[in-house]
Scaffold this motif. Sequence first.
Motif, PDB file in Angstrom:
ATOM      1  N   GLN A  65      -2.254   5.645   1.970  1.00  0.00           N
ATOM      2  CA  GLN A  65      -3.441   4.792   2.117  1.00  0.00           C
ATOM      3  C   GLN A  65      -3.252   3.743   3.212  1.00  0.00           C
ATOM      4  O   GLN A  65      -4.122   2.908   3.424  1.00  0.00           O
ATOM      5  CB  GLN A  65      -3.732   4.073   0.794  1.00  0.00           C
ATOM      6  CG  GLN A  65      -4.013   5.018  -0.356  1.00  0.00           C
ATOM      7  CD  GLN A  65      -4.252   4.275  -1.671  1.00  0.00           C
ATOM      8  OE1 GLN A  65      -4.350   3.047  -1.701  1.00  0.00           O
ATOM      9  NE2 GLN A  65      -4.330   5.023  -2.754  1.00  0.00           N
ATOM     10  N   HIS A  74      -8.632   1.760   0.610  1.00  0.00           N
ATOM     11  CA  HIS A  74      -7.783   2.834   0.083  1.00  0.00           C
ATOM     12  C   HIS A  74      -8.121   4.177   0.707  1.00  0.00           C
ATOM     13  O   HIS A  74      -7.272   5.058   0.794  1.00  0.00           O
ATOM     14  CB  HIS A  74      -7.962   2.979  -1.428  1.00  0.00           C
ATOM     15  CG  HIS A  74      -7.729   1.723  -2.173  1.00  0.00           C
ATOM     16  ND1 HIS A  74      -6.481   1.250  -2.433  1.00  0.00           N
ATOM     17  CD2 HIS A  74      -8.582   0.824  -2.696  1.00  0.00           C
ATOM     18  CE1 HIS A  74      -6.577   0.105  -3.095  1.00  0.00           C
ATOM     19  NE2 HIS A  74      -7.847  -0.174  -3.262  1.00  0.00           N
ATOM     20  N   ALA A  75      -9.377   4.375   1.047  1.00  0.00           N
ATOM     21  CA  ALA A  75      -9.802   5.717   1.444  1.00  0.00           C
ATOM     22  C   ALA A  75     -11.160   5.693   2.107  1.00  0.00           C
ATOM     23  O   ALA A  75     -11.859   4.679   2.105  1.00  0.00           O
ATOM     24  CB  ALA A  75      -9.865   6.610   0.202  1.00  0.00           C
ATOM     25  N   SER A 129       0.831  -1.195   0.000  1.00  0.00           N
ATOM     26  CA  SER A 129       0.000   0.000   0.000  1.00  0.00           C
ATOM     27  C   SER A 129       0.871   1.252   0.000  1.00  0.00           C
ATOM     28  O   SER A 129       1.908   1.298   0.656  1.00  0.00           O
ATOM     29  CB  SER A 129      -0.893  -0.047   1.249  1.00  0.00           C
ATOM     30  OG  SER A 129      -1.045   1.225   1.800  1.00  0.00           O
TER      31      SER A 129
END
Length: 379
Positions: free
Chosen positions: A311, A344-345, A307
């Motif tokens: 993130q 991721h978010a 990653s």
Amino acid sequence: QKPGLELAVVSVPSYACQRHTPLLHHNTTLTDALSILAENAELGENEGRGVAFRRAAALLKSLPQEVRGAEQLRGLPCLGEHSLRVIKEVLEDGVSHEVETTTHSEQFKAMKALTGIFGVGAKTADRWFREGIHTPSDLQRSGHTLNRAQRAGLQYYDELNLPVTKPEAVAIGQIVERAVHAVLPGAEITLIGGFRRGKQTGHDVDFLITHPDEGREEGLMRKVVSWLEAQGFLLYQKTTGNSYLESKEGPARPASNMDRFERYSHPLPQTLVVVGDHAQKVSWVLGHSQCSGPRSWRAVRVDLVVSPYSQFAFALLGWTGSKLFERELRRWAVHEKAMTLSSHALYDRKRVRTLSQTHTHFKYCSGSFLYYQIRDKLI
Ligand code: CTP
Ligand code: MN
Ligand code: MN
Ligand code: MN
């Protein structure tokens, strides 16, 4: 003293992610029964039913004491009619007829045995079962053409189905660390999955890798895999698309307002994923071929996720599990917070919604926009 008074006054939140769920709890007889039915539903690709049993089991795990009578469960969330029926039966008779029947059914046993082969999912296992193949030895004798993952899975069947212990996970962590630091000094490796949740055994070992300098992690997966390959650590390796949690959010399936997390795909792809260069996951069968002398290694499944640093928090949260916890967390984000959480978010849907549909979609998928499959390699 009436049993259960204490439970009756406990108020239990309805999303699993809002509750404390200890690894060791007070209702294992009940949760074991429900887990068998969940597993059976999942093997039969009845995802909704599987989730319902998992939710009921998770609720029971969070209770502060042993349930002794069904009246103690009044008013508690997450207990569907079917689960309640099973719970009552176990409380009254000690066993559930449905659970017993399932445990002893040829189909359940065969599906478990066949999906226990690395590279075999529920669909394939079901097809074979219908052809009369019930065990890995039946499969071997059948002369079916198997892909590389399945051949490796069959060859190392016993080892790969032996639970990985914590000391083994630690030892594998040291190998992964050596590999990562050999190709990218300063990279950080974190144990994720079940072991991060405190489990003492697992079906695999999961690691998350990142580097404090954003961008340095690019291309890392390939280098780590090459290093491990050169050192003779890899028996089989395959990279694939995205996590099963998010694969359905990709460009192929535009985001709908339907609860996308209800569409959690079910059979776990055991061999996995590359999403661009930024959120890679590779699934390995790791061994070690110091060929001389008696074998001093065993085959273990290893999942590796890379990653970007920005993130990392979301990746860590998203890959720690459990699967139900992740699902509930995302459901809670959507329904209670109007937000979208991925590994991721975290997006605020109230703000995103004001953007154009295309832009919205792009935002949801940023970081996981490039889907491609890498052909599997048997090493
Ligand atoms: N996961 C995922 N996509 C997959 C597999 C796993 O997103 N294809 C995520 C899930 O959030 C899951 C976590 O990675 O909770 C770990 O997955 P897995 O190794 O399958 O489960 P564990 O919880 O680690 O259980 P076990 O100890 O049996 O490995
Ligand atoms: Mn795991
Ligand atoms: Mn895993
Ligand atoms: Mn993703």
